[in-house]
Design a protein around this motif. Structure first.
Motif, mmCIF file in Angstrom:
data_model
loop_
_atom_site.group_PDB
_atom_site.id
_atom_site.type_symbol
_atom_site.label_atom_id
_atom_site.label_comp_id
_atom_site.label_asym_id
_atom_site.label_seq_id
_atom_site.Cartn_x
_atom_site.Cartn_y
_atom_site.Cartn_z
ATOM 1 N N VAL A 135 1.027 -1.647 0.092
ATOM 2 C CA VAL A 135 -0.295 -0.374 -0.319
ATOM 3 C C VAL A 135 0.736 1.149 0.125
ATOM 4 O O VAL A 135 1.673 1.300 0.012
ATOM 5 N N PHE A 136 -0.072 2.008 -0.376
ATOM 6 C CA PHE A 136 0.743 4.003 -0.767
ATOM 7 C C PHE A 136 0.364 4.775 0.105
ATOM 8 O O PHE A 136 -1.061 4.553 -0.798
ATOM 9 N N GLY A 137 0.351 5.527 0.556
ATOM 10 C CA GLY A 137 -0.614 6.639 1.424
ATOM 11 C C GLY A 137 0.020 7.721 0.843
ATOM 12 O O GLY A 137 0.395 8.331 0.631
ATOM 13 N N LYS A 138 -0.769 8.950 1.436
ATOM 14 C CA LYS A 138 -0.381 10.686 1.132
ATOM 15 C C LYS A 138 0.374 10.845 3.172
ATOM 16 O O LYS A 138 0.552 9.821 3.813
ATOM 17 N N TYR A 139 1.639 12.007 2.882
ATOM 18 C CA TYR A 139 2.348 11.965 4.113
ATOM 19 C C TYR A 139 2.841 13.145 4.339
ATOM 20 O O TYR A 139 2.155 14.051 3.042
ATOM 21 N N ASP A 140 2.998 13.768 5.103
ATOM 22 C CA ASP A 140 3.123 15.454 5.944
ATOM 23 C C ASP A 140 4.716 15.592 5.858
ATOM 24 O O ASP A 140 5.108 15.927 7.121
ATOM 25 N N LEU A 141 5.745 14.761 5.378
ATOM 26 C CA LEU A 141 6.947 14.803 5.953
ATOM 27 C C LEU A 141 7.835 15.269 5.006
ATOM 28 O O LEU A 141 7.502 15.316 3.777
ATOM 29 N N ALA A 159 5.152 -0.057 8.889
ATOM 30 C CA ALA A 159 3.728 0.491 8.590
ATOM 31 C C ALA A 159 2.392 -0.838 8.532
ATOM 32 O O ALA A 159 1.784 -0.878 9.851
ATOM 33 N N ASP A 160 2.792 -1.471 7.940
ATOM 34 C CA ASP A 160 1.937 -2.473 7.646
ATOM 35 C C ASP A 160 1.753 -3.466 8.981
ATOM 36 O O ASP A 160 1.594 -4.660 7.803
ATOM 37 N N HIS A 183 0.411 5.424 9.913
ATOM 38 C CA HIS A 183 -1.020 5.296 9.410
ATOM 39 C C HIS A 183 -1.191 4.906 8.618
ATOM 40 O O HIS A 183 -2.257 4.143 7.154
ATOM 41 N N ASN A 184 -1.215 6.109 7.352
ATOM 42 C CA ASN A 184 -1.171 6.369 6.243
ATOM 43 C C ASN A 184 -1.406 5.312 5.125
ATOM 44 O O ASN A 184 -1.515 4.836 3.750
ATOM 45 N N ALA A 185 0.537 4.683 5.385
ATOM 46 C CA ALA A 185 1.143 4.163 4.754
ATOM 47 C C ALA A 185 0.898 2.547 5.182
ATOM 48 O O ALA A 185 1.021 1.382 4.431
#
Length: 457
Positions: A135-141, A159-160, A183-185
């Motif tokens: 999976v792959f999510g959105k991040y803010d780093l 993450a998973d 969490h998002n990842a």
């Protein structure tokens, strides 16, 4: 003899690596596309794959799971001329063992290959199976320093999983942002992320907040209330300032971590939770354990994985990127278009020690953008304690040939000048320059190349 497969459409890099690895006794195969590499691996086997990310046809990221499907124990080192956190995380989640930037440093890639070979040998001998996340999510780093690349890799690896994570670091380093990135990842990203500040409430209210209560459980409990553990079921529960928990709450939290069960206040029936626990603290929990203020058994349950965030003063190489990101965010939130920063202002930011870390930087830039009437953020918009101790010609970026210049430069131009000046001050000693800038040798070489900086004869 170990076998290394190199898949890269850059013929010069391939030839360099072929000569290098061949000279130290490795057997090397070269292919110039993912498709050619897959065809080769379909009829052969390799110990290590060195895989470029961006190529014509299938990209390295697209091909990575295909290589793994052909040979599950293949160790994969991704190389790229581009760098960003999201790509790093996606690569690590899809089975990459290392992620290296071009231009390649042979010492760095040697270390990566040696590590991959050692890990492969251990994996084969011990029969360990490493699950591959997809999976792959959105991040803010933000950040490309060595310290932050380590953080991104760790996020990609853990993450998973269901392992609890303890995030440590000074106040303001972005611990909740990292928790959300984990969490998002993860496969839980479509479920709830629930945060609770363990230092914000007294014990009885915190217990109710965590575990919920039934009507009449205590004075003021006029109706049933769901606890955070129930709200976060199948998602992620983030416990911020976990070092502030009272002994009573620590004991109840330990039971949840051990048995996945809890009892709401005033209830009789046990409830179960599948919430993934991520905790954070800026306190020294080792000292707290020695002084009897924190349970040792709880500490080890929380710290299945420890992820330490470096303070901003140790990430000087990331400051330009952070400023750019935070200014962009502030512009978007406030409808502004402040797209430049003066030399003097950037010098002030570089000279400051940032006790409040990224949170302090974010608040400072938000205020400066809000007060700015034009497109350039100038030093007069910064707090006095940042500007009073920095002469116009001093600071990490302010030392130009014309120190009193009022010309406003882009962040990229400022970074170029900064790199030039540090190189000059160290006599072009790249090791010392990397230490001062807080960057790896490959990144320094990439900046020298991208900015066209010439070493004096």
């Amino acid at each position: 003899m170990n076998s290394i497969l190199i898949v890269d459409d850059d013929h010069a890099i391939c030839r360099t690596l072929e000569i290098h690895f061949g000279s130290i006794g490795h057997q090397v195969a070269i292919r110039h596309s993912v498709e050619e590499g897959l065809e080769w691996l379909n009829h052969n086997s390799a110990d290590v794959l060195v895989l470029d990310i961006r190529m014509a046809g299938l990209s390295g990221l697209e091909g990575l799971p295909m290589f793994k499907a052909l040979q599950a124990d293949l160790r994969i080192i991704m190389i790229t001329a581009y760098h960003d956190m999201a790509t790093t995380i996606e690569a690590m989640q899809n089975g990459a063992d290392e992620y290296i930037h071009k231009p390649l440093d042979l010492d760095e890639i040697d270390a990566a290959v040696a590590s991959a070979l050692k890990y492969r040998q251990q994996q084969n001998s011990d029969g360990i199976e490493v699950p591959q996340a997809t999976v792959f999510g959105k991040y803010d780093l933000v950040g490309s320093s060595a310290a932050m690349r380590t953080v991104f890799k760790t996020i990609g690896r853990v993450a998973d999983t269901s392992a609890s994570v303890l995030i440590t670091g000074e106040s303001g380093t972005g611990k909740e942002v990292v928790a959300r990135a984990i969490h998002n990842a993860s496969s839980r990203r479509d479920q709830s992320f629930v945060a609770i500040n363990c230092a914000a409430l007294v014990e009885n209210l915190l217990e109710s907040e965590m575990f919920g209560h039934k009507r009449g459980a205590f004075t003021g409990a006029v109706k049933d209330q769901l606890g955070k553990f129930e709200l976060a079921d199948k998602g992620t529960l983030f416990l911020d300032e976990v070092g502030e928990l009272s002994p009573g709450i620590q004991a109840k939290l330990l039971r949840v971590l051990q048995d996945r069960e809890y009892i709401p206040l005033g209830a009789e029936n046990v409830r179960y939770t599948d919430a993934r626990i991520i905790a954070a603290t800026n306190a020294d929990l080792n000292l707290a354990m020695q002084e009897g203020r924190f349970r040792e058994d709880l500490f080890y349950r929380l710290q299945i994985v420890n992820l330490h965030l470096p303070p901003l003063r140790e990430r000087s190489g990331d400051l330009v990127e952070l400023v750019q990101n935070l200014m962009t965010r502030s512009n978007r939130e406030m409808g502004r278009s402040v797209n430049r920063i003066s030399v003097e202002a950037m010098a002030c930011l570089n000279s400051y020690h940032w006790p409040g870390n990224i949170r302090e930087l974010q608040n400072l830039l938000t205020k400066a953008v809000a007060l700015c009437n034009g497109e350039v953020l100038t030093a007069d918009l910064l707090p006095e304690h940042l500007t009073r101790d920095v002469p116009p010609h001093e600071g990490a970026i302010g030392r130009f040939s014309d120190p009193h210049s009022t010309k406003n430069l882009s962040l990229q131009e400022i970074e170029r000048h900064h790199v030039e000046q540090v190189l000059e001050s160290t006599g072009w000693h790249k090791g010392q320059t990397c230490d001062i800038l807080g960057v790896s040798r490959p990144r320094l070489q990439r900046m020298i190349s991208n900015y066209g900086i010439q070493e004096p004869e």
